[in-house]
Design a protein around this motif. Structure first.
Motif, short mmCIF file in Angstrom:
data_model
loop_
_atom_site.label_atom_id
_atom_site.label_comp_id
_atom_site.label_asym_id
_atom_site.label_seq_id
_atom_site.Cartn_x
_atom_site.Cartn_y
_atom_site.Cartn_z
N SER A 299 7.70 23.93 8.50
CA SER A 299 7.13 24.16 7.18
C SER A 299 6.29 25.43 7.15
N HIS A 300 6.10 25.94 5.92
CA HIS A 300 5.19 27.07 5.74
C HIS A 300 3.76 26.65 6.02
N ALA A 301 3.38 25.46 5.55
CA ALA A 301 2.06 24.88 5.84
C ALA A 301 2.29 23.67 6.71
N THR A 302 1.95 23.75 7.99
CA THR A 302 2.44 22.77 8.97
C THR A 302 1.57 21.53 9.11
N ASP A 303 0.28 21.62 8.80
CA ASP A 303 -0.63 20.52 9.11
C ASP A 303 -0.59 19.44 8.04
N HIS A 304 -0.44 18.19 8.51
CA HIS A 304 -0.55 17.03 7.64
C HIS A 304 -1.69 16.14 8.14
N THR A 305 -2.43 15.55 7.22
CA THR A 305 -3.40 14.53 7.60
C THR A 305 -3.22 13.32 6.70
N LEU A 306 -3.70 12.19 7.20
CA LEU A 306 -3.79 10.97 6.41
C LEU A 306 -5.27 10.73 6.12
N GLN A 307 -5.59 10.54 4.84
CA GLN A 307 -6.98 10.38 4.43
C GLN A 307 -7.16 9.12 3.58
N PRO A 308 -6.84 7.94 4.13
CA PRO A 308 -7.05 6.71 3.36
C PRO A 308 -8.54 6.47 3.13
N SER A 309 -8.85 5.71 2.09
CA SER A 309 -10.24 5.41 1.81
C SER A 309 -10.88 4.62 2.95
N SER A 310 -10.07 3.90 3.69
CA SER A 310 -10.57 3.13 4.83
C SER A 310 -9.43 2.86 5.80
N GLU B 37 -5.94 8.18 -9.06
CA GLU B 37 -4.97 8.91 -9.87
C GLU B 37 -3.71 9.25 -9.09
N GLY B 38 -3.67 8.92 -7.81
CA GLY B 38 -2.52 9.19 -6.96
C GLY B 38 -2.68 8.48 -5.64
N GLY B 39 -1.88 8.89 -4.65
CA GLY B 39 -1.85 8.19 -3.38
C GLY B 39 -2.53 8.90 -2.23
N ARG B 40 -3.33 9.96 -2.51
CA ARG B 40 -3.93 10.71 -1.41
C ARG B 40 -4.87 9.84 -0.57
N HIS B 41 -5.60 8.92 -1.20
CA HIS B 41 -6.54 8.08 -0.47
C HIS B 41 -6.13 6.61 -0.46
N GLY B 42 -4.88 6.37 -0.78
CA GLY B 42 -4.35 5.02 -0.74
C GLY B 42 -4.27 4.41 -2.12
N PHE B 43 -3.14 3.78 -2.40
CA PHE B 43 -2.87 3.14 -3.68
C PHE B 43 -2.36 1.75 -3.36
N LEU B 44 -3.10 0.71 -3.79
CA LEU B 44 -2.79 -0.67 -3.43
C LEU B 44 -1.97 -1.36 -4.52
N ARG B 45 -1.31 -2.42 -4.12
CA ARG B 45 -0.50 -3.18 -5.08
C ARG B 45 -1.35 -3.58 -6.29
N MET C 265 0.84 -1.19 0.00
CA MET C 265 0.00 0.00 0.00
C MET C 265 0.87 1.24 0.00
N TYR C 266 0.47 2.24 -0.78
CA TYR C 266 1.12 3.54 -0.76
C TYR C 266 0.09 4.59 -0.42
N LEU C 267 0.47 5.50 0.47
CA LEU C 267 -0.39 6.62 0.85
C LEU C 267 0.51 7.83 1.05
N HIS C 268 0.03 9.00 0.65
CA HIS C 268 0.81 10.19 1.00
C HIS C 268 -0.01 11.08 1.92
N THR C 269 0.70 11.82 2.75
CA THR C 269 0.03 12.80 3.60
C THR C 269 -0.54 13.89 2.71
N THR C 270 -1.47 14.66 3.25
CA THR C 270 -2.10 15.71 2.45
C THR C 270 -2.41 16.91 3.32
N ARG C 271 -2.44 18.07 2.68
CA ARG C 271 -2.85 19.29 3.36
C ARG C 271 -4.21 19.76 2.86
#
Length: 418
Positions: free
Chosen positions: A127-138, A257-265, A104-110
């Motif tokens: 950082s200039h924008a300090t807050d990170h969240t994880l927003q996986p689909s589940s 289209e990317g890893g914001r909500h999780g990208f599976l093998r 699984m690949y996921l990236h943090t998001t602002r």
């Protein structure tokens, strides 16, 4: 320890110096000292192989990510999950995940989301924008206690990495973490303290990088940089501006289209097919005799990177980079990596802070570069003044939209697939 710094403008003027410690390639082959008018941290290590502040050959960006993946693989941890840090390392992390064939690949998001869509959150203090969240689909994406590989372009203190580990450990205990970066510039104190922090979190944290070194920051650097006059941005081109055009690239409704909500093998084969499909469609809108700069929108970096790579395989002279939230300091000097910059409103509805693009890529005066800005559905629905700003900079601008599934749709799709 040997210095390989070549006396950049930031070194000559402010004494900011990057020194190589160990690793291959050398630190100063990967980064150059830059500046930002930020009261938290005034220096910026500008990467030549990341595709963020400097337009890069997509093949070099992918190769760097795969090389970092091989360094992680040498640890022999077996099946892993990979987490990329927004916004600079979203494509780097995805390349590492590809090389490792990560589960699984996921990236943090602002990007803002309702509280019920946020799995975890933490802050990046400098950082200039300090807050990170994880927003996986589940949350099920984190159900298996596999080792996690945290990927960032640069490790300066390790604090952000440990803040991420602490947040994840509260939700799912894992025995092993790897912090993988292009460059590691922690000082001896940071390195010494890492073991104690790992023990406190009851886990093992291993650091891997392509190069290591130190950043010499003279006293008063922050005050000196913040006292500089604001940089000159949005300098108009002497070429007449064109009118930006828009198109929608074909994309399967069930493929992220990317890893914001999780990208599976299991997403990889269909994603690769979708890249070919989208690149063929984009190819028909471009002049193969002219250069192409493919620009990602902030965290949306991996798909434009792959599209740029595919265009290069078709014979296009192609470079890749992305816009950013970070206000770096621009100064036109041959020994400084941030020579030009443009600023424009945020595209996402509800966002108010400015966004930026640095350097870009200009061909010889008789050729206009084709600039393709790739945006997702949310960004496409907002303020796209960026297209006009970049057209005034002398580019022929195409704003290309790709519409992948949101977190709720992905959750439903994956629920049906189980």
């Amino acid at each position: 320890m040997t210095s390989t710094d070549h006396e950049s403008w930031a070194t000559q003027t402010f004494g900011l110096r990057v020194r190589h410690r160990s690793g291959t390639p050398l630190l100063t082959e990967l980064v150059a000292p830059g500046l930002r008018r930020n009261p938290r941290r005034a220096h910026l290590l500008v990467s030549s192989v990341l595709g963020k502040h400097i337009a890069a050959d997509p093949r070099d960006v992918i190769a760097g990510g795969h090389q970092l993946g091989r360094a992680v693989a040498s640890l022999g941890l077996g099946d892993v999950d990979v987490l990329g840090m927004a916004e600079t390392a979203t494509s780097l992390g995805h390349c590492v995940a590809d090389n490792l064939d990560a589960a699984m690949y996921l990236h943090t998001t602002r990007r803002h989301a309702p509280p019920n869509m946020i799995y975890a959150e933490f802050q990046e203090g400098h950082s200039h924008a300090t807050d990170h969240t994880l927003q996986p689909s589940s949350a099920d994406l984190f159900a298996q206690p596999r080792p996690i590989v945290l990927v960032d372009d640069e490790i300066s203190t390790g604090n952000t990495a440990f803040a991420t580990v602490a947040a994840l450990q509260q939700l799912q205990h894992r025995a092993h973490y790897v912090v993988a970066s292009l460059v590691d510039v922690r000082n001896d104190t940071h390195r010494h303290d890492a073991a104690a922090v790992s023990n406190k979190l009851r886990t093992s944290v291993h650091f891997v990088s392509l190069a290591q070194g130190d950043v010499d920051q003279p006293a008063g650097l922050i005050d000196a940089v913040c006292a500089l006059n604001p940089p000159v941005l949005n300098t108009p081109s002497d070429r007449p501006p064109s009118t930006p055009s828009r198109l929608t690239l074909p994309w399967p409704a069930h493929v992220p289209e990317g890893g914001r909500h999780g990208f599976l093998r299991q997403d990889r084969p269909e994603f690769d097919e979708a890249v070919l499909w989208a690149s063929e469609h984009l190819h028909s809108y471009l002049d193969p005799s002219r250069p192409v700069l493919l620009v990602g929108h902030e965290e949306l970096m991996y798909l434009p990177l792959r599209l740029a790579d595919q265009l290069a395989r078709h014979g296009f002279n192609t470079r890749f980079q992305s816009t950013t939230r970070s206000p770096a300091y621009v100064h036109n000097h041959p020994e400084y990596p941030l020579g030009t910059g443009w600023t424009f409103p945020a595209s996402e509805p509800g966002e108010t802070s400015a966004r930026f693009l640095y350097n870009g890529w200009q061909a010889p005066t008789h050729v206009r570069v084709q600039l393709v800005l790739l945006v997702d559905r949310i960004a496409a629905s907002g303020d796209l003044t960026v297209g006009e700003v970049l057209a005034a900079a002398g580019y022929d601008v195409i704003i290309a939209e790709v519409d992948g599934p949101d977190a709720t749709t992905l959750a439903e799709i994956r629920g049906r697939q189980q």
